[in-house]
Motif scaffolding. Structure first.
Motif, PDB file in Angstrom:
ATOM      1  N   LYS A   1      62.485 -53.075  45.139  1.00  0.00           N
ATOM      2  CA  LYS A   1      61.643 -52.680  44.006  1.00  0.00           C
ATOM      3  C   LYS A   1      60.570 -51.660  44.384  1.00  0.00           C
ATOM      4  N   TYR A   2      59.975 -51.833  45.554  1.00  0.00           N
ATOM      5  CA  TYR A   2      58.871 -50.961  45.946  1.00  0.00           C
ATOM      6  C   TYR A   2      59.295 -49.818  46.854  1.00  0.00           C
ATOM      7  N   ASN A   3      60.581 -49.651  47.046  1.00  0.00           N
ATOM      8  CA  ASN A   3      61.105 -48.558  47.852  1.00  0.00           C
ATOM      9  C   ASN A   3      60.659 -48.649  49.313  1.00  0.00           C
ATOM     10  N   PHE A   4      60.482 -49.879  49.796  1.00  0.00           N
ATOM     11  CA  PHE A   4      60.125 -50.087  51.193  1.00  0.00           C
ATOM     12  C   PHE A   4      61.366 -49.963  52.068  1.00  0.00           C
ATOM     13  N   VAL A   5      61.149 -49.607  53.322  1.00  0.00           N
ATOM     14  CA  VAL A   5      62.225 -49.539  54.301  1.00  0.00           C
ATOM     15  C   VAL A   5      62.418 -50.930  54.891  1.00  0.00           C
ATOM     16  N   CYS A   6      63.634 -51.432  54.844  1.00  0.00           N
ATOM     17  CA  CYS A   6      63.954 -52.709  55.470  1.00  0.00           C
ATOM     18  C   CYS A   6      64.213 -52.458  56.954  1.00  0.00           C
ATOM     19  N   ALA A   7      63.500 -53.209  57.805  1.00  0.00           N
ATOM     20  CA  ALA A   7      63.580 -52.986  59.254  1.00  0.00           C
ATOM     21  C   ALA A   7      63.885 -54.301  59.969  1.00  0.00           C
ATOM     22  N   PRO A   8      65.160 -54.701  60.027  1.00  0.00           N
ATOM     23  CA  PRO A   8      65.500 -55.955  60.705  1.00  0.00           C
ATOM     24  C   PRO A   8      65.686 -55.766  62.214  1.00  0.00           C
ATOM     25  N   PHE A   9      65.378 -56.826  62.951  1.00  0.00           N
ATOM     26  CA  PHE A   9      65.706 -56.912  64.367  1.00  0.00           C
ATOM     27  C   PHE A   9      66.890 -57.867  64.453  1.00  0.00           C
TER      28      PHE A   9
ATOM     29  N   THR B   1      66.403 -49.148  60.759  1.00  0.00           N
ATOM     30  CA  THR B   1      65.748 -49.087  59.452  1.00  0.00           C
ATOM     31  C   THR B   1      66.780 -48.651  58.426  1.00  0.00           C
ATOM     32  N   SER B   2      66.952 -49.483  57.416  1.00  0.00           N
ATOM     33  CA  SER B   2      67.986 -49.226  56.426  1.00  0.00           C
ATOM     34  C   SER B   2      67.413 -48.538  55.200  1.00  0.00           C
ATOM     35  N   TYR B   3      68.250 -48.362  54.241  1.00  0.00           N
ATOM     36  CA  TYR B   3      67.862 -47.672  53.015  1.00  0.00           C
ATOM     37  C   TYR B   3      66.808 -48.439  52.238  1.00  0.00           C
ATOM     38  N   ARG B   4      66.140 -47.732  51.376  1.00  0.00           N
ATOM     39  CA  ARG B   4      65.102 -48.296  50.519  1.00  0.00           C
ATOM     40  C   ARG B   4      65.768 -48.847  49.260  1.00  0.00           C
ATOM     41  N   LEU B   5      66.153 -50.106  49.312  1.00  0.00           N
ATOM     42  CA  LEU B   5      66.913 -50.693  48.214  1.00  0.00           C
ATOM     43  C   LEU B   5      66.136 -51.774  47.482  1.00  0.00           C
TER      44      LEU B   5
ATOM     45  N   VAL C   1      62.388 -59.741  60.498  1.00  0.00           N
ATOM     46  CA  VAL C   1      62.503 -58.683  59.489  1.00  0.00           C
ATOM     47  C   VAL C   1      61.121 -58.134  59.170  1.00  0.00           C
ATOM     48  N   ALA C   2      61.085 -56.847  58.918  1.00  0.00           N
ATOM     49  CA  ALA C   2      59.858 -56.206  58.439  1.00  0.00           C
ATOM     50  C   ALA C   2      60.228 -55.287  57.285  1.00  0.00           C
ATOM     51  N   PHE C   3      59.271 -55.035  56.435  1.00  0.00           N
ATOM     52  CA  PHE C   3      59.395 -54.015  55.408  1.00  0.00           C
ATOM     53  C   PHE C   3      58.254 -53.036  55.601  1.00  0.00           C
TER      54      PHE C   3
END
Length: 150
Positions: free
Chosen positions: A109-117, A103-107, A131-133
């Motif tokens: 507009k909505y400050n969601f966590v980017c969670a790629p596989f 889970t990467s930084y919240r970069l 990918v998930a947010f």
């Protein structure tokens, strides 16, 4: 005020001026920033939600292996979303012996966590599986995500 484009620091300064100084405001500047960020996380504009769902549905027409899911809270607000395209599903079938989830930084507009596989192919190149947010990094979000991924 922030909904119409006024920066948090300026809104706080205005409120402090209205009540006769920062010492008379019942919350700190940091509290104001934290509150605004929390509100952004839980509130996605309905138009953006509809656009996202429309995009996912359109992709499914063009790519029959495209899959997606969304999770809503009890007030029908979008909490989390996930997608995987056909190419990524094929790559996963071939190269799933190495799987990286981070889970990467919240970069956004909505400050969601980017969670790629992410995986590694036979040429030692990174490949994206899905990918998930996520709106929050909590057990319930990860449980939902891992069930959807599997």
């Amino acid at each position: 005020m922030t909904n119409v484009g006024i920066r948090t620091v300026d809104a706080y300064a205005y409120l402090a001026e209205e009540v006769g100084g920062c010492e008379n405001v019942e919350f700190s500047k940091r509290d104001a920033y934290n509150f605004i960020q929390k509100e952004k996380r839980v509130r996605i504009e309905i138009g953006d939600t509809n656009s996202l769902i429309r995009l996912f549905k359109d992709r499914q027409v063009d790519d029959h292996m495209f899959a997606w899911d969304v999770q809503y809270d009890d007030q029908d607000r979008l909490l989390n979303f996930f997608w995987v395209d056909g190419r990524s599903r094929i790559d996963y079938e071939c190269f799933r012996d190495v799987l990286i989830f981070y889970t990467s930084y919240r970069l956004n507009k909505y400050n969601f966590v980017c969670a790629p596989f992410v995986g590694v192919n036979n040429h030692w190149q990174n490949i994206l599986f899905s990918v998930a947010f996520l709106s929050e990094e909590i057990i319930e979000s990860f449980t939902w995500l891992f069930k959807i991924f599997v």
